[in-house]
Design a protein around this motif. Structure first.
Motif, PDB file in Angstrom:
ATOM      1  N   GLN A  29      11.890 -65.389  36.764  1.00  0.00           N
ATOM      2  CA  GLN A  29      12.150 -66.690  35.977  1.00  0.00           C
ATOM      3  C   GLN A  29      13.381 -66.496  34.942  1.00  0.00           C
ATOM      4  O   GLN A  29      14.205 -67.304  34.901  1.00  0.00           O
ATOM      5  N   LYS A  30      13.306 -65.486  34.267  1.00  0.00           N
ATOM      6  CA  LYS A  30      13.899 -65.245  33.293  1.00  0.00           C
ATOM      7  C   LYS A  30      15.421 -64.813  33.855  1.00  0.00           C
ATOM      8  O   LYS A  30      16.488 -65.339  33.236  1.00  0.00           O
ATOM      9  N   ALA A  31      15.519 -63.849  34.842  1.00  0.00           N
ATOM     10  CA  ALA A  31      16.828 -63.841  35.585  1.00  0.00           C
ATOM     11  C   ALA A  31      17.572 -64.990  35.922  1.00  0.00           C
ATOM     12  O   ALA A  31      18.731 -65.080  35.759  1.00  0.00           O
ATOM     13  N   VAL A  32      16.991 -65.889  36.540  1.00  0.00           N
ATOM     14  CA  VAL A  32      17.389 -66.952  36.973  1.00  0.00           C
ATOM     15  C   VAL A  32      17.918 -67.868  35.748  1.00  0.00           C
ATOM     16  O   VAL A  32      19.086 -68.436  35.875  1.00  0.00           O
ATOM     17  N   GLU A  33      17.128 -68.131  34.952  1.00  0.00           N
ATOM     18  CA  GLU A  33      17.446 -68.612  33.521  1.00  0.00           C
ATOM     19  C   GLU A  33      18.604 -68.114  32.841  1.00  0.00           C
ATOM     20  O   GLU A  33      19.644 -68.894  32.381  1.00  0.00           O
ATOM     21  N   LEU A  34      18.967 -66.881  32.784  1.00  0.00           N
ATOM     22  CA  LEU A  34      20.259 -66.297  32.142  1.00  0.00           C
ATOM     23  C   LEU A  34      21.260 -65.927  33.296  1.00  0.00           C
ATOM     24  O   LEU A  34      22.293 -65.042  32.790  1.00  0.00           O
ATOM     25  N   ASN A  35      21.228 -66.573  34.405  1.00  0.00           N
ATOM     26  CA  ASN A  35      22.077 -66.275  35.369  1.00  0.00           C
ATOM     27  C   ASN A  35      22.498 -64.918  35.665  1.00  0.00           C
ATOM     28  O   ASN A  35      23.644 -64.410  35.985  1.00  0.00           O
ATOM     29  N   LEU A  36      21.297 -64.213  35.850  1.00  0.00           N
ATOM     30  CA  LEU A  36      21.257 -62.673  36.436  1.00  0.00           C
ATOM     31  C   LEU A  36      20.841 -62.773  37.750  1.00  0.00           C
ATOM     32  O   LEU A  36      20.022 -63.426  38.258  1.00  0.00           O
ATOM     33  N   VAL A  37      20.985 -61.462  38.294  1.00  0.00           N
ATOM     34  CA  VAL A  37      20.239 -61.032  39.720  1.00  0.00           C
ATOM     35  C   VAL A  37      18.892 -60.745  39.528  1.00  0.00           C
ATOM     36  O   VAL A  37      18.561 -59.886  38.983  1.00  0.00           O
ATOM     37  N   PRO A  38      17.717 -61.474  40.041  1.00  0.00           N
ATOM     38  CA  PRO A  38      16.467 -61.324  39.820  1.00  0.00           C
ATOM     39  C   PRO A  38      16.061 -60.030  40.437  1.00  0.00           C
ATOM     40  O   PRO A  38      16.711 -59.632  41.454  1.00  0.00           O
ATOM     41  N   PRO A  39      15.125 -59.104  40.021  1.00  0.00           N
ATOM     42  CA  PRO A  39      14.760 -57.902  40.458  1.00  0.00           C
ATOM     43  C   PRO A  39      13.820 -58.364  41.838  1.00  0.00           C
ATOM     44  O   PRO A  39      13.249 -59.361  41.905  1.00  0.00           O
ATOM     45  N   THR A  40      13.702 -57.201  42.374  1.00  0.00           N
ATOM     46  CA  THR A  40      12.527 -57.117  43.631  1.00  0.00           C
ATOM     47  C   THR A  40      11.584 -56.433  43.019  1.00  0.00           C
ATOM     48  O   THR A  40      11.790 -55.181  42.522  1.00  0.00           O
ATOM     49  N   PHE A  41      10.401 -56.708  43.665  1.00  0.00           N
ATOM     50  CA  PHE A  41       8.972 -55.829  43.201  1.00  0.00           C
ATOM     51  C   PHE A  41       8.536 -55.060  44.220  1.00  0.00           C
ATOM     52  O   PHE A  41       8.504 -55.624  45.477  1.00  0.00           O
ATOM     53  N   ASN A  42       8.036 -53.935  44.107  1.00  0.00           N
ATOM     54  CA  ASN A  42       7.287 -53.062  45.007  1.00  0.00           C
ATOM     55  C   ASN A  42       5.686 -53.612  45.029  1.00  0.00           C
ATOM     56  O   ASN A  42       5.034 -53.346  44.165  1.00  0.00           O
ATOM     57  N   HIS A  43       5.305 -54.315  46.372  1.00  0.00           N
ATOM     58  CA  HIS A  43       3.678 -54.709  46.313  1.00  0.00           C
ATOM     59  C   HIS A  43       3.126 -53.776  47.175  1.00  0.00           C
ATOM     60  O   HIS A  43       1.746 -54.122  47.400  1.00  0.00           O
ATOM     61  N   SER A  44       3.655 -52.372  47.437  1.00  0.00           N
ATOM     62  CA  SER A  44       2.761 -51.770  48.137  1.00  0.00           C
ATOM     63  C   SER A  44       1.674 -50.971  47.548  1.00  0.00           C
ATOM     64  O   SER A  44       0.825 -50.075  48.270  1.00  0.00           O
ATOM     65  N   HIS A  45       1.763 -51.023  46.262  1.00  0.00           N
ATOM     66  CA  HIS A  45       0.750 -49.970  45.401  1.00  0.00           C
ATOM     67  C   HIS A  45       0.147 -51.222  44.396  1.00  0.00           C
ATOM     68  O   HIS A  45       0.850 -52.229  43.997  1.00  0.00           O
ATOM     69  N   LEU A  46      -0.970 -50.907  44.236  1.00  0.00           N
ATOM     70  CA  LEU A  46      -1.710 -51.842  43.249  1.00  0.00           C
ATOM     71  C   LEU A  46      -1.304 -51.940  41.817  1.00  0.00           C
ATOM     72  O   LEU A  46      -0.887 -50.789  41.391  1.00  0.00           O
ATOM     73  N   SER A  47      -1.352 -52.885  41.282  1.00  0.00           N
ATOM     74  CA  SER A  47      -0.587 -53.079  40.042  1.00  0.00           C
ATOM     75  C   SER A  47      -1.560 -52.630  39.020  1.00  0.00           C
ATOM     76  O   SER A  47      -2.704 -53.086  38.987  1.00  0.00           O
ATOM     77  N   THR A  48      -1.063 -51.793  38.113  1.00  0.00           N
ATOM     78  CA  THR A  48      -1.858 -51.718  36.796  1.00  0.00           C
ATOM     79  C   THR A  48      -1.197 -52.091  35.394  1.00  0.00           C
ATOM     80  O   THR A  48       0.214 -52.093  35.359  1.00  0.00           O
TER      81      THR A  48
END
Length: 274
Positions: free
Chosen positions: A233-252
């Motif tokens: 959301q913040k990347a979009v608001e700041l006109n930046l390229v949004p990051p992509t995230f790795n969903h292959s591991h459980l988030s901690t």
């Protein structure tokens, strides 16, 4: 008129000094940059050029302490460049530099000390965290900060309050810029634990106004969306390229509570949506 000494007039210390001066408080402030001395002086700060060392005491330190009842230490450990090996065995250790101040500090007029620490002391706790949670730091900065906390809290010559800030953001500083465009970022579902500079300053002012000493306080905005939701959301608001995230591991990730701070200081956060 009260007088306060601020060791480190940087991103946090300088606006804090300005806020104190507006409240008719005299401020002595330090910097490690010769060029910045004039910036501090124009603000109304009595400026000192101080570079901490683990083996010697800066000549200007007695004058920096003189006449102040409260000392605020607002200098982060430097863990980059030539100082990135900042272990306790290293002569550049942040712990040793702070410890080296103590003999002179104990003989000074300082009665109260506020140490700006970090929630990094809690390490990778995968839980809801408050001040009763045992700190188990994993980063070198977290380890150094926790050691300094212990060193200061155990000293009976002055009263110490520890303020553990979450990730710092402000008008000129936003973590979304560091994650912009990054691929396969970890922990997409982990909660954020951030705090705005405006709240940092107001919380410190509240501690000083209420003479809240001898406390350990977490200071994190009670707003914990997931990393993926927030940084996209913040990347979009700041006109930046949004990051992509790795969903292959459980988030901690930990959720840090500031309930104690809100109760002890009767504090309401200013920036509730960062």
């Amino acid at each position: 008129m009260k007088q306060i000494s601020i060791l480190g007039c940087g991103w946090m210390g300088l606006p804090l000094a300005k806020a104190l001066i507006e409240k008719n408080t005299r401020v002595k402030g330090s910097t490690t940059s010769v060029d910045k001395l004039s910036v501090l002086e124009k603000t109304g700060i009595q400026a000192f050029l101080l570079e901490l060392d683990s083996k010697s005491v800066p000549d200007a330190l007695p004058a920096f302490f003189e006449g102040s009842e409260t000392l605020i230490i607002a200098i982060p450990p430097k863990l980059r460049g030539k100082n990135k090996d900042y272990s306790d065995a290293n002569s550049n250790s942040f712990v040793k530099k702070i410890a080296n101040l103590l003999p002179l500090l104990e003989r000074s007029s300082i009665q109260n000390l506020l140490f700006i620490s970090s929630t990094a002391v809690y390490g990778d706790a995968n839980a809801i965290v408050d001040e009763h949670t045992k700190p188990i730091p994993v980063t070198e900065s977290g380890k150094q900060l926790l050691a300094i906390e212990k060193l200061l809290l155990e000293n009976i010559r002055f009263k110490t309050t520890i303020l553990r800030f979450g990730g710092l953001i402000g008008k000129d500083r936003h973590p979304a810029r560091f994650l912009a465009g990054k691929e396969n970022a970890d922990n997409p579902e982990a909660p954020i634990n951030l705090i705005h500079q405006d709240d940092c300053i107001e919380i410190i002012m509240k501690i000083l106004e209420t003479n809240t000493w001898g406390e350990i306080l977490n200071a994190v905005t009670p707003y914990h969306p997931s990393r993926e939701q927030y940084y996209t959301q913040k990347a979009v608001e700041l006109n930046l390229v949004p990051p992509t995230f790795n969903h292959s591991h459980l988030s901690t990730g930990k959720t840090i509570l500031s309930d104690k701070l809100k109760k002890v200081l009767d504090y309401t956060f200013i920036k509730t949506h960062l």
